[in-house]
Scaffold this motif. Structure first.
Motif, short mmCIF file in Angstrom:
data_model
loop_
_atom_site.label_atom_id
_atom_site.label_comp_id
_atom_site.label_asym_id
_atom_site.label_seq_id
_atom_site.Cartn_x
_atom_site.Cartn_y
_atom_site.Cartn_z
N GLN A 18 -105.77 -38.53 10.32
CA GLN A 18 -106.84 -38.94 10.98
C GLN A 18 -106.60 -39.23 12.53
N GLU A 19 -105.25 -39.57 12.79
CA GLU A 19 -104.85 -39.69 14.18
C GLU A 19 -104.84 -38.36 14.79
N GLN A 20 -104.21 -37.56 14.22
CA GLN A 20 -104.13 -36.06 14.82
C GLN A 20 -105.35 -35.26 14.94
N GLY A 22 -108.25 -36.76 15.37
CA GLY A 22 -108.93 -37.56 16.68
C GLY A 22 -108.56 -37.18 17.74
N GLU A 23 -107.03 -36.86 18.05
CA GLU A 23 -106.47 -36.15 19.17
C GLU A 23 -106.93 -35.30 19.57
N LYS A 24 -107.28 -34.24 18.76
CA LYS A 24 -107.79 -32.98 18.87
C LYS A 24 -109.19 -32.70 19.23
N ASN A 26 -110.66 -35.53 20.72
CA ASN A 26 -110.77 -36.39 21.85
C ASN A 26 -111.56 -37.71 21.29
N THR A 28 -111.30 -41.36 18.87
CA THR A 28 -110.30 -42.21 18.06
C THR A 28 -110.12 -42.00 16.72
N ARG A 29 -109.03 -42.47 16.04
CA ARG A 29 -108.86 -42.58 14.47
C ARG A 29 -109.88 -43.18 13.82
#
Length: 130
Positions: A18-20, A22-24, A26, A28-29
């Motif tokens: 979920q973190e990755q 979210g980063e892609k 822009n 949040t997780r």
């Protein structure tokens, strides 16, 4: 299949946390968690980004979630002027008023050109009749 389940399934298939994801995207997780758990829905820009990231159509992404489909609204649309009734109104306009209005507009704005064209033809005929 619900939208959240669809997002989770595709995210796991792509081996993303979920973190990755979210980063892609822009975001949040926590936003990804809300989408996957059904506590929230992505906006249209995020839906488009998800479809591009996962290389699937928007239709494939949201088709299985009828409750989400019902929440999709066109910005500025009201019940009185939904897309369907607006298109219907435009169709009636084109069927009933366009055949009257377009020739009228042509006559009003094209009168000067028609008058000049008539004068040219008249002078042409008088020249050859003599």
């Amino acid at each position: 299949m619900r939208l959240g389940e669809q997002i989770r399934k595709i995210r796991k298939k792509e081996n993303l946390s979920q973190e990755q994801l979210g980063e892609k995207m822009n975001v949040t997780r926590q936003a990804i968690y809300k989408w996957e758990s059904g506590k929230g829905y992505p906006d249209i820009q995020n839906l488009i980004m998800l479809s591009e990231l996962f290389e699937i159509s928007l239709d494939e992404l949201i088709k299985g979630d009828s409750s989400f489909q019902g929440k999709i609204k066109v910005k500025g649309g009201t019940d009185m002027f939904s897309n369907r009734s607006l298109l219907s109104s435009l169709n009636y306009f084109s069927l009933f008023f366009a055949p009257v209005l377009f020739p009228l507009i042509t006559l009003i704005f094209g009168y000067k050109e028609m008058k000049q064209h008539g004068k040219k033809k008249h002078s042409y005929l008088t020249y050859y009749q003599l």
